[in-house]
Each structure stands twice: as structure tokens, then as C-alpha cells.
Write an enzyme that holds these catalytic residues in place. Sequence first.
Site, PDB file in Angstrom:
ATOM      1  N   GLY A  95       6.986  -6.238  -0.496  1.00  0.00           N
ATOM      2  CA  GLY A  95       6.357  -6.232   0.700  1.00  0.00           C
ATOM      3  C   GLY A  95       7.412  -6.682   1.849  1.00  0.00           C
ATOM      4  N   SER A  96       6.841  -6.970   2.797  1.00  0.00           N
ATOM      5  CA  SER A  96       7.428  -7.545   4.008  1.00  0.00           C
ATOM      6  C   SER A  96       8.339  -8.840   3.682  1.00  0.00           C
ATOM      7  CB  SER A  96       6.665  -7.608   5.372  1.00  0.00           C
ATOM      8  OG  SER A  96       5.828  -8.675   4.978  1.00  0.00           O
TER       9      SER A  96
ATOM     10  N   HIS B 176      -3.473  -6.297  -4.870  1.00  0.00           N
ATOM     11  CA  HIS B 176      -2.948  -5.110  -4.051  1.00  0.00           C
ATOM     12  C   HIS B 176      -3.162  -5.352  -2.622  1.00  0.00           C
ATOM     13  CE1 HIS B 176      -1.143  -1.288  -3.843  1.00  0.00           C
ATOM     14  NE2 HIS B 176      -1.615  -0.842  -4.848  1.00  0.00           N
TER      15      HIS B 176
ATOM     16  N   GLU C 256      10.759  -7.928  -3.831  1.00  0.00           N
ATOM     17  CA  GLU C 256      11.352  -6.714  -3.505  1.00  0.00           C
ATOM     18  C   GLU C 256      10.844  -6.555  -1.980  1.00  0.00           C
ATOM     19  OE1 GLU C 256      13.115  -4.711  -4.912  1.00  0.00           O
ATOM     20  OE2 GLU C 256      12.764  -5.116  -6.991  1.00  0.00           O
TER      21      GLU C 256
ATOM     22  N   CYS D 163      10.118   1.468   1.647  1.00  0.00           N
ATOM     23  CA  CYS D 163      11.349   0.448   2.114  1.00  0.00           C
ATOM     24  C   CYS D 163      12.547   0.976   2.057  1.00  0.00           C
ATOM     25  CB  CYS D 163      11.119  -0.495   0.851  1.00  0.00           C
ATOM     26  SG  CYS D 163      11.077   0.191  -0.838  1.00  0.00           S
TER      27      CYS D 163
ATOM     28  N   TRP E  48       0.660  -1.243  -0.141  1.00  0.00           N
ATOM     29  CA  TRP E  48      -0.052   0.060  -0.056  1.00  0.00           C
ATOM     30  C   TRP E  48       0.871   1.170  -0.067  1.00  0.00           C
ATOM     31  CZ3 TRP E  48       1.989   2.403   4.223  1.00  0.00           C
ATOM     32  CH2 TRP E  48       2.510   1.550   5.151  1.00  0.00           C
TER      33      TRP E  48
END
Length: 460
Positions: free
Chosen positions: A206-207, A155, A228, A262, A130
Site C-alpha cells: 500500500g502507500s 483487503h 511493498e 505502484c 485494491w
Amino acid sequence: MPYQSVNPATGEFIGSFQEAGDTELDAKIKTAADCYVSWSRGLFAVRALVAHKAAALLRHRTDDFARPVTLEMGKLIAESRAEVLLSADILEYYARNAEQFLNPQKLHPQIGEAEVQSSPIGVLFGVQPWNFPYYQLARFAGPNLMAGNVVMVKHAGCVPQCALAFENLWLEAGAPLGAYTNLFLSYKQVDRVIGDPRIRGVALTGSAGAGKSVAAAAGANLKKSTMELGGSDAFIVLEDADLEMAVKWAVWAKMNNTGQCCVAAKRFIVVNELADEFLEKFGAALASLRPGDPMDEETTLGPLSTEAALVQLMDQVKRAISAGATLVLGGGRIARPGSFMQPTILTGISSSNPAFREEFFGPVALFFPVQDEAAAIALANDSDFGLGGSVFTADIERGKRVAAQIETGMVFINHPTWTTPELPFGGIKDSGYGRELSSMGIQEFVNKKLVRVAPLHAAA
Ligand code: NAP
């Protein structure tokens, strides 16, 4: 996970969106796979027309696209507009350059001819975060659609209006149904999509936790993937740096998108000569930010993306302090409606403190004074992550020597880590693998096919 629009600046619930049923999901994958057949055979010029049109729509209706970002995840409106324009830049960049990036590469065998051709591979599936609700989609969709693949995207649950706006963008730009498909899915359905034989590649941003789950599913199904993931970027200030500029960029590096990047600077590593002065000026600048409605141009401190993100980050700060860290600034919630957190600085974080190895995703800076350049490099590299980083010094050659020793995918000298379409983006270690953007990003999901012409009577 539910798909819900909630305004984090007020807590107001705006609406929820239904997850797809499995029958609907299968029908959408079929539409995408059918679309791939014609889309992949079309000329680059045809695909470029669509991508240029999508970029033009983003430019002409910047505010219409920017507002849902600010509404759903609290980004300052000026930053939301900048994100819309950056997304347009990315689409235009690939519309202009994709054909040249994917030109056949001539090889020089001892006899005969050979070349490597680049061809699309099919339907790709992206799972996206997000924090940059369009930019993340643009950097996945732009290159891959231009390469002749088609894309399906799950998403993040908190930005459903942005997810739909980006899907509509492609339809309005003239893309055929199935070229770009938004999917509201549960995690179980994510695995189902990855396992579907029509899906040929998987990209997650994301994480690290989400990365492990999605990469495992991709691996179990022998699907190529790119990851990523998170970061804990070092922001190194050497003793010869321009302090005023370093502080100015430190504030931007920490507070852009309320620290939810990030590649936000997360660990500020400053050589002792400048450490006290840096900390004083940095703290004063952070303390002077004005919380308020992120739609208001005067606001300089927005909310976190969700109430859950705020609660988690405050808890992380509390745990860091109980494990020995010292609070220099902030640490708590701001007394106003919405999910606002005070800009926060922690110092005295020993390597045994769990915070030392964690990613703080928000307006929290970890501050480390160090003896010298060598200590700064060693500390920067003492991380499970390896995404970006920056070095501030008056001596560019010294900056390059330091950059060469930093174990990350990107290092910027005298600037925070940031992104433009022509620069590759990605990390190493727990920050993932693969690259997005630039000429490299478009190579991730194409078949590098060797075509060899050998003389008929050549020896085997
Ligand atoms: P996240 O919780 O990992 O979510 C990212 C996406 O993955 C969302 O769509 C999420 O769906 C989905 N997801 C999460 N767990 C999943 C699972 N087990 N199976 C399937 N899908 C799953 O990350 P976030 O909090 O949204 O974003 C912040 C993280 O992303 C940070 O670590 C940040 O550093 C990283 N990030 C990295 C980059 C990069 O380029 N390296 C760029 C931006 C952000 P739901 O929303 O429905 O949970």
C-alpha cells in the site's frame, strides 16, 4: 473504513459489507491458528494439490473472477482477465517450485555436519490494496501457503466482493477452514491483529503512510514484516532509443490500470535530442484514448478506482500547477458519469515544487527533458522512492551500465517495469523492504533453522 462496492464507472452503489466484531475476529484467529497445526505438518504435495486446484478454478472461470474487479475498481475488462490469469500463474509457480525453494541447504563446517532447514512460522497477516485485487493476494497467499504458513488478509475497503471471491476460491479448491481467511477490519482492529501473539508475520502492500503505521505496529510487537509501498518510477529515454517503441511502451507504462500501479512510469525523463518529438507523440497517444464503460472491450480509458481517488488526484495536479508546473495535456475530470480523469501531462516541475517528490497515482505523467545520460540518472535517483524504473536505449550494455546506477529494487531495459512469478518484486527507500515473488518471496516468512551434527567429543 467502510467496506463498500461502488461502480466507479457510473457512481452506482452496489452494496456494503459489515466489519467483523472483535469476538468474531478472535474466533477467526483461533480457527487460523488451529488450522496451522495440521496445514504446516502436511506434505508439500498436499498443499500443491490445493494451490493447483485454485489456479485451475481461476483459469476455468476467468470471467467470473474478472467481472467483480472491473465492477468494483474500474479496471478495463481485458486487464482484469489478464490479472486473473497472472494470479493463476503465481499459484501454479509456487505449487511446482516451493519444495525445491525450501530444500535444506547443506553447510560445510570444519568438522561434523550442518544444514539450514526452512520451516513455516505460523499465522501471517496481510494488509492489501485494491489496485490488483487478486494479484496482490496471490503473491502473498501463494508462497506463504505453500511454505506451510496460513494467512489472514485485510483487503482494501473498495473491493469487498473481490476479497470474498478470493477467500471462497481457496475453500472451493479444498483448503481447510482457516488456511486463507478474509477479514473486514477497522484500522484499530488491524493493530489488534498485529498485536495478537498468534500472528507471527505481517505483510503490507500500500502507500507509505499505511506502511509506516503497520510497520510501527509490527515493530512494537517484534513481528517480522515486509512492506511493498509506493513508487515514482523513472522512465528514461536515451538519445539512441527507438522512439516509436519508447512511446508505445510509455503509453502502456503510464496507462495500464489507468496509471494506478505502484510500478507505473510516473516520471518520464527524456534526453533533449528526443524530448520534443517524444512529448508530441506521447501526448497525442494519450489524448486519443477512449473513455467508456470498462466492461466494454472497445474502451481504452477506464475510471479511477473511486471518486475520492479522482478528487485527490485532480487536487494534486492543481497544487503542482500553482507551485509552478506547466500543464501540457488534460488536468481535469471527463464530462461523463463516473470518476474519469483526462490523461494528463505536467512539465516544468522544479525540485522545489512539492509535486517533484510526490507519487501521482493515476493517469498523470511528469515530463522532464534532460541534457544527457548522467543528468537522467541523477534525476531518476532524486526521489524518496526506490521501487522500479526503466531505460530505453539501442545499446543493451549501456542500458545495463545505467541500470547499475539507478537506486531502486527493479530496473527494466527497453520495457516498463512489470511482473511475472519468477522475478523478485520490491523496493528500497520509501518504497519499502522485503521481496515478493520468485524464489526470494517464499523465504520472507520461514524460519531458517540451523541443524548441526557435531562429533560427540568435539572441542567446545
Ligand atoms: P493505502 O491507502 O495505503 O491502502 C492499502 C491497504 O492498507 C488497504 O487495505 C487500506 O485499507 C490499508 N490501510 C491504509 N491505511 C491504514 C492504516 N493506517 N492502518 C491499517 N491499514 C491501513 O493504499 P491504496 O491507495 O489502497 O494503494 C495505493 C498505494 O499502494 C500506492 O502508493 C501504490 O504505489 C502502493 N502499491 C504498492 C505496491 C508494491 O508492490 N510496492 C503494489 C500495489 C500498490 P482501507 O482500504 O480500508 O483504507
